[in-house]
Motif scaffolding. Structure first.
Motif, short mmCIF file in Angstrom:
data_model
loop_
_atom_site.label_atom_id
_atom_site.label_comp_id
_atom_site.label_asym_id
_atom_site.label_seq_id
_atom_site.Cartn_x
_atom_site.Cartn_y
_atom_site.Cartn_z
N UNK A 135 0.82 -1.20 0.00
CA UNK A 135 0.00 0.00 0.00
C UNK A 135 0.87 1.27 0.00
N UNK A 136 1.91 1.26 0.79
CA UNK A 136 2.84 2.39 0.82
C UNK A 136 3.48 2.58 -0.56
N UNK A 137 3.87 1.48 -1.17
CA UNK A 137 4.48 1.57 -2.50
C UNK A 137 3.48 2.10 -3.53
N UNK A 138 2.22 1.68 -3.41
CA UNK A 138 1.19 2.16 -4.34
C UNK A 138 0.90 3.65 -4.15
N UNK A 139 0.77 4.06 -2.90
CA UNK A 139 0.47 5.47 -2.60
C UNK A 139 1.69 6.34 -2.90
N UNK A 140 2.83 5.86 -2.53
CA UNK A 140 4.06 6.62 -2.73
C UNK A 140 4.52 7.28 -1.44
N UNK A 141 5.76 7.07 -1.12
CA UNK A 141 6.32 7.64 0.11
C UNK A 141 6.24 9.16 0.09
N UNK A 142 6.41 9.75 -1.09
CA UNK A 142 6.37 11.21 -1.20
C UNK A 142 5.01 11.76 -0.78
N UNK A 143 3.95 11.07 -1.17
CA UNK A 143 2.60 11.53 -0.81
C UNK A 143 2.36 11.40 0.69
N UNK A 144 2.84 10.34 1.27
CA UNK A 144 2.69 10.16 2.71
C UNK A 144 3.48 11.24 3.45
N UNK A 145 4.67 11.56 2.95
CA UNK A 145 5.48 12.62 3.55
C UNK A 145 4.80 13.99 3.44
N UNK A 146 4.04 14.22 2.39
CA UNK A 146 3.33 15.51 2.20
C UNK A 146 2.33 15.76 3.33
N UNK A 147 1.76 14.69 3.86
CA UNK A 147 0.82 14.84 4.99
C UNK A 147 1.54 15.45 6.18
N UNK A 148 2.77 15.03 6.42
CA UNK A 148 3.56 15.59 7.52
C UNK A 148 3.84 17.06 7.32
N UNK A 149 4.17 17.43 6.12
CA UNK A 149 4.43 18.84 5.83
C UNK A 149 3.17 19.69 6.02
N UNK A 150 2.03 19.14 5.63
CA UNK A 150 0.75 19.84 5.77
C UNK A 150 0.40 20.03 7.24
N UNK A 151 0.67 19.02 8.06
CA UNK A 151 0.35 19.09 9.49
C UNK A 151 1.21 20.09 10.24
N UNK A 152 2.33 20.50 9.67
CA UNK A 152 3.24 21.42 10.35
C UNK A 152 2.76 22.86 10.32
N UNK A 153 1.69 23.14 9.64
CA UNK A 153 1.20 24.51 9.57
C UNK A 153 0.70 24.98 10.94
N UNK A 154 0.90 26.26 11.24
CA UNK A 154 0.44 26.77 12.53
C UNK A 154 -1.07 27.00 12.53
N UNK A 155 -1.64 27.01 13.71
CA UNK A 155 -3.06 27.31 13.87
C UNK A 155 -3.83 26.17 14.50
N UNK A 156 -4.92 26.53 15.19
CA UNK A 156 -5.76 25.54 15.88
C UNK A 156 -6.37 24.53 14.92
N UNK A 157 -6.66 24.95 13.70
CA UNK A 157 -7.30 24.05 12.75
C UNK A 157 -6.40 22.86 12.40
N UNK A 158 -5.08 23.02 12.60
CA UNK A 158 -4.16 21.94 12.27
C UNK A 158 -3.87 21.03 13.47
N UNK A 159 -4.42 21.32 14.65
CA UNK A 159 -4.24 20.43 15.80
C UNK A 159 -4.70 19.01 15.50
N UNK A 160 -5.92 18.83 14.97
CA UNK A 160 -6.34 17.45 14.68
C UNK A 160 -5.45 16.78 13.63
N UNK A 161 -4.95 17.55 12.69
CA UNK A 161 -4.06 16.98 11.68
C UNK A 161 -2.75 16.55 12.33
N UNK A 162 -2.19 17.44 13.17
CA UNK A 162 -0.88 17.22 13.78
C UNK A 162 -0.91 16.15 14.85
#
Length: 186
Positions: free
Chosen positions: A43-70
């Motif tokens: 599944x990781x190979x199908x999705x791509x490690x880069x895409x999974x890593x993008x979720x981490x970058x997205x969660x790093x944004x500041x603000x209360x709305x990103x608490x559930x993401x982070x």
């Protein structure tokens, strides 16, 4: 003499019981874990490690709305896809101020999903298996307990992430005050 015979029989019996448990693991949970690990890696190979890593970058944004993401989405995805202990590496995308809280959330989530996803932390599977054996002895299904354990774990990691972020902020503010006071004294 009878007590010596009893002791010898039970001493060997203890090892026989251990062997029986080992055989049950080799014929039961080990093949399941191998298949689950293979499926998750595929599944990781199908999705791509880069895409999974993008979720981490997205969660790093500041603000209360990103608490559930982070502190909910990122730890759950990390633990599911990367498993223990690799899940903690997803924190590399977060600023330093969020890393302790992410780690706290991720490390707190490697046990709750074991009842449904044993591939996450197979080294600690004995904890869940002990609980499951007790539930099955009562003639109950372990599935409702596994689901509750997973969901309560999500609530707990979210709370822990927020609390640890606040504690980290307070501790770093105190450290900065001490450093400023020390620099002013020189």
């Amino acid at each position: 003499m009878d007590s010596l015979v009893w002791l010898a029989e039970h001493f060997i019996g203890m090892f026989k019981q251990g062997g029986d448990v080992f055989v049950s693991l080799v014929t039961g949970i080990v093949p399941l874990l191998i298949i689950l690990l293979t499926a998750v890696n595929a599944l990781i190979a199908l999705i791509g490690v880069e895409r999974i890593d993008k979720v981490g970058e997205w969660a790093a944004r500041p603000g209360l709305i990103f608490y559930p993401i982070r502190y909910l989405v990122l730890p759950v995805i990390s633990v599911f896809f990367l498993t223990n202990p690799m899940a903690y590496t997803m924190g590399r995308f977060l600023p330093e101020r969020y890393k302790p809280a992410f780690y706290d959330a991720a490390v707190s989530y490697v046990h709750p999903p074991l009842g449904i996803f044993p591939h996450i932390n197979p080294g600690e599977l004995f904890v869940w298996l002990g609980i499951a054996t007790g539930i099955e002895t009562l003639g109950l299904s372990v599935v409702p307990l596994a689901i509750r354990y997973l969901l309560i774990g999500m609530v707990v990691i979210f709370i822990r992430g927020i609390v640890t972020e606040r504690i980290t902020a307070v501790m770093w503010a105190r450290r900065d005050e001490r450093e400023m006071a020390t620099a002013a004294a020189k």
